[in-house]
Design a protein around this motif. Structure first.
Motif, PDB file in Angstrom:
ATOM      1  N   MET A  77      32.314   5.639 -12.437  1.00 28.94           N
ATOM      2  CA  MET A  77      32.247   6.905 -11.690  1.00 28.94           C
ATOM      3  C   MET A  77      31.593   6.673 -10.334  1.00 28.94           C
ATOM      4  SD  MET A  77      31.255   9.502 -14.817  1.00 28.94           S
ATOM      5  CE  MET A  77      31.549  10.971 -13.818  1.00 28.94           C
ATOM      6  N   THR A  78      31.589   5.421  -9.896  1.00 31.04           N
ATOM      7  CA  THR A  78      30.998   5.052  -8.617  1.00 31.04           C
ATOM      8  C   THR A  78      31.967   5.340  -7.478  1.00 31.04           C
ATOM      9  OG1 THR A  78      31.786   2.822  -9.097  1.00 31.04           O
ATOM     10  CG2 THR A  78      29.479   3.270  -9.540  1.00 31.04           C
ATOM     11  N   ALA A  79      31.445   5.298  -6.250  1.00 34.09           N
ATOM     12  CA  ALA A  79      32.277   5.551  -5.072  1.00 34.09           C
ATOM     13  C   ALA A  79      33.318   4.454  -4.907  1.00 34.09           C
ATOM     14  CB  ALA A  79      31.393   5.616  -3.826  1.00 34.09           C
ATOM     15  N   SER A  80      34.472   4.820  -4.346  1.00 39.18           N
ATOM     16  CA  SER A  80      35.529   3.845  -4.122  1.00 39.18           C
ATOM     17  C   SER A  80      36.229   4.152  -2.808  1.00 39.18           C
ATOM     18  CB  SER A  80      36.540   3.882  -5.267  1.00 39.18           C
ATOM     19  OG  SER A  80      37.535   2.883  -5.088  1.00 39.18           O
TER      20      SER A  80
ATOM     21  N   ALA B 164      46.069   4.013  -6.027  1.00 40.73           N
ATOM     22  CA  ALA B 164      46.399   3.926  -7.453  1.00 40.73           C
ATOM     23  C   ALA B 164      45.610   2.821  -8.163  1.00 40.73           C
ATOM     24  CB  ALA B 164      47.902   3.733  -7.640  1.00 40.73           C
ATOM     25  N   PRO B 165      45.522   1.592  -7.610  1.00 40.95           N
ATOM     26  CA  PRO B 165      44.714   0.569  -8.299  1.00 40.95           C
ATOM     27  C   PRO B 165      43.253   0.990  -8.482  1.00 40.95           C
ATOM     28  CG  PRO B 165      46.170  -0.480  -6.726  1.00 40.95           C
ATOM     29  CD  PRO B 165      46.259   1.002  -6.473  1.00 40.95           C
ATOM     30  N   ALA B 166      42.700   1.677  -7.494  1.00 39.60           N
ATOM     31  CA  ALA B 166      41.320   2.146  -7.625  1.00 39.60           C
ATOM     32  C   ALA B 166      41.193   3.152  -8.761  1.00 39.60           C
ATOM     33  CB  ALA B 166      40.852   2.773  -6.310  1.00 39.60           C
ATOM     34  N   GLY B 167      42.193   4.010  -8.915  1.00 38.41           N
ATOM     35  CA  GLY B 167      42.173   4.978 -10.004  1.00 38.41           C
ATOM     36  C   GLY B 167      42.259   4.313 -11.362  1.00 38.41           C
ATOM     37  N   TYR B 168      43.165   3.350 -11.492  1.00 38.59           N
ATOM     38  CA  TYR B 168      43.273   2.615 -12.753  1.00 38.59           C
ATOM     39  C   TYR B 168      41.991   1.839 -13.049  1.00 38.59           C
ATOM     40  CZ  TYR B 168      48.280   3.543 -13.440  1.00 38.59           C
ATOM     41  OH  TYR B 168      49.496   4.147 -13.669  1.00 38.59           O
TER      42      TYR B 168
ATOM     43  N   SER C  38      29.134  -0.198 -12.937  1.00 36.11           N
ATOM     44  CA  SER C  38      28.017   0.008 -12.014  1.00 36.11           C
ATOM     45  C   SER C  38      28.369  -0.285 -10.562  1.00 36.11           C
ATOM     46  CB  SER C  38      26.832  -0.874 -12.418  1.00 36.11           C
ATOM     47  OG  SER C  38      27.131  -2.256 -12.158  1.00 36.11           O
ATOM     48  N   LEU C  39      29.549  -0.865 -10.330  1.00 40.67           N
ATOM     49  CA  LEU C  39      29.889  -1.358  -8.995  1.00 40.67           C
ATOM     50  C   LEU C  39      30.754  -0.376  -8.215  1.00 40.67           C
ATOM     51  CD1 LEU C  39      30.732  -5.029 -10.027  1.00 40.67           C
ATOM     52  CD2 LEU C  39      28.770  -4.313  -8.635  1.00 40.67           C
ATOM     53  N   ALA C  40      30.265   0.059  -7.061  1.00 38.72           N
ATOM     54  CA  ALA C  40      31.129   0.784  -6.124  1.00 38.72           C
ATOM     55  C   ALA C  40      32.150  -0.212  -5.580  1.00 38.72           C
ATOM     56  CB  ALA C  40      30.298   1.376  -4.999  1.00 38.72           C
TER      57      ALA C  40
END
Length: 206
Positions: free
Chosen positions: A94-97, A82-86, A41-43
């Motif tokens: 599926m939240t914004a990053s 890459a860490p955000a993708g993992y 749930s966390l962006a």
């Protein structure tokens, strides 16, 4: 100490992770669990002055050789997000990053970005700041001694799990330093460890 392998990742993805991904996901998991919020749930805001130092070194070695063949795993681990993708895979998020870098000011930049997003959206953000060491000869030019990471869940309103209220102001004040000389050495040597004065205040309920 050995960095934990992210248990939430599928086995194939788990084997591909390096130090940057492992330490970033470890603190992100701990922070989201402490907040009582579902990780999905966390962006997120990921902040690091560099990326995976070992992976960068390996790619440089290949490029300096006569072969020059880079594996797909090396390539996809070389990107800054890459860490955000993992994390999105591990947390099924599926939240914004957002992934950013600001050299030695990366923690402050990440904190500012996360707070601005919380204020603008009136929704929580998970901030993850991390940095890892580079092997030689890159280490001589960027001497980060070891990996360090911190994660914070920032929310617009106080909850029963909140441990502090954060106020930010831009200015030209002196840099906060650690009283403990060992912590001060760490703070000065790793960009993510610039968070230590803030962590000390949180620990002391100041």
């Amino acid at each position: 100490c050995a960095l934990p392998v992210p248990p939430a990742l599928p086995p194939a993805e788990r084997r591909r992770t390096g130090a940057a991904v492992r330490i970033a996901l470890a603190v992100a998991t701990a922070a989201s669990e402490a907040s009582g919020r579902a990780p999905s749930s966390l962006a997120t805001v990921f902040s690091a002055s560099g990326g995976d130092g070992d992976n960068c070194h390996a790619i440089c070695e290949v490029l300096a050789s006569s072969e020059r063949f880079i594996s797909p795993t090396r390539f996809h681990n070389s990107v800054h997000n890459a860490p955000a993708g993992y994390w999105s895979i591990a947390a099924q998020a599926m939240t914004a990053s957002t992934s950013l870098a600001a050299y030695d000011a990366s923690f402050a930049a990440g904190l500012l970005e996360a707070v601005v997003q919380v204020h603008a959206s009136q929704a929580p953000r998970l901030l993850i700041a991390y940095d890892t060491a580079y092997p030689e000869p890159l280490h001589a030019k960027r001497p980060i001694p070891d990996a360090f990471a911190v994660a914070l869940v920032l929310v617009p309103d106080r909850t029963e799990r909140a441990i502090a209220r954060l106020g930010l102001a831009l200015g030209d004040g002196a840099t906060d330093r650690c009283v403990d000389p060992v912590l001060e050495t760490l703070r000065a040597s790793n960009p993510a460890a610039r968070s230590l004065p803030l962590l000390a205040m949180l620990a002391q309920r100041r």
